[in-house]
Design a protein around this motif. Structure first.
Motif, short mmCIF file in Angstrom:
data_model
loop_
_atom_site.label_atom_id
_atom_site.label_comp_id
_atom_site.label_asym_id
_atom_site.label_seq_id
_atom_site.Cartn_x
_atom_site.Cartn_y
_atom_site.Cartn_z
N GLU A 13 0.84 -1.19 0.00
CA GLU A 13 0.00 0.00 0.00
C GLU A 13 0.88 1.24 0.00
OE1 GLU A 13 -3.13 2.15 2.96
OE2 GLU A 13 -3.43 0.00 2.58
N SER A 42 1.06 5.30 0.30
CA SER A 42 0.29 6.42 0.86
C SER A 42 1.13 7.68 0.84
CB SER A 42 -0.17 6.11 2.28
OG SER A 42 0.94 5.90 3.12
N SER A 43 0.45 8.80 1.03
CA SER A 43 1.10 10.10 1.09
C SER A 43 1.80 10.24 2.44
CB SER A 43 0.05 11.19 0.95
OG SER A 43 0.61 12.44 1.27
N SER A 93 -3.03 9.69 3.20
CA SER A 93 -4.09 9.15 2.35
C SER A 93 -3.53 8.08 1.43
CB SER A 93 -4.76 10.26 1.54
OG SER A 93 -3.84 10.85 0.66
N ARG A 94 -4.32 7.03 1.20
CA ARG A 94 -3.90 5.93 0.34
C ARG A 94 -3.93 6.37 -1.11
NH1 ARG A 94 -6.73 0.20 0.84
NH2 ARG A 94 -8.54 1.55 0.73
#
Length: 146
Positions: free
Chosen positions: A121, A123-124, A129-130
Motif C-alpha cells: 500500500e 500512501s502520502s 491518504s492511500r
C-alpha cells in the motif's frame, strides 16, 4: 496463513545496499522498517517522476511498490532459495500527489516454498491518504537440482 519467516541478519540497510546502482536506488527507494511479514519503505518525489500532465507518473508508484515487495521477499526467502522473480502485479490507483514523500507498507498475504504474495500500500507521507494498492506475486527460485 502464518507470515513467511524473516531471515536472520537481513536489515533495511543491507537491502538498501543491494539497490545501489540499480533501479530502486535510482528512484530513491529506501527500506526503513522490517519485521516478520512486513517491510516499510519510502521515496521522495522528484520533478522528473511527474508525467507531462504535472501529476505523479504511475511508473514511480510501481517502482516503489515493486521494490518494497521485492525487498520484503528477499528478506523472507526460504532457506536454500536462490532468489525470486515477480510473476504478477495488480494495481489499483486511488489518488496522486506532486511533491513530498511517498510511504509504502508491504504485508505478506501468502508464503511457501514456491510463491510469496505481498500487498503493498502506497500512501502520502504528508496526510497519510492511500494513493495505490498493489498485489505482487513472487516466484521463489531454487538452485538446479533442488
Amino acid at each position: 496463513m502464518p507470515a513467511p519467516k524473516l531471515r536472520e541478519g537481513i536489515t533495511p540497510e543491507g537491502l538498501n545496499a543491494l539497490g545501489v546502482g540499480h533501479l530502486p536506488a535510482w528512484f530513491g527507494v529506501e527500506a526503513v522498517g522490517l519485521a516478520p511479514g512486513r517491510l516499510s519503505a519510502r521515496m521522495l518525489i522528484r520533478p522528473e517522476m511527474l508525467g507531462p500532465d504535472g501529476f505523479l507518473h504511475a511508473a514511480a508508484l510501481i517502482a516503489l511498490a515493486d521494490s518494497a515487495a521485492g525487498y520484503a521477499t528477499r528478506a523472507h526467502l526460504p532457506e536454500g532459495a536462490a532468489g525470486f522473480s515477480t510473476i504478477e502485479m495488480k494495481t489499483n490507483f486511488f489518488g496522486t500527489q506532486t511533491e513530498g514523500v511517498l510511504l509504502c507498507e508491504a504485508t505478506a498475504v501468502h508464503g511457501d516454498r514456491h510463491t510469496q504474495v505481498w500487498d503493498a500500500e502506497v500512501s502520502s507521507g504528508g496526510c497519510g491518504s492511500r494513493l495505490a494498492l498493489f498485489r505482487c506475486t513472487q516466484m521463489i527460485l531454487w538452485p538446479k537440482g533442488h
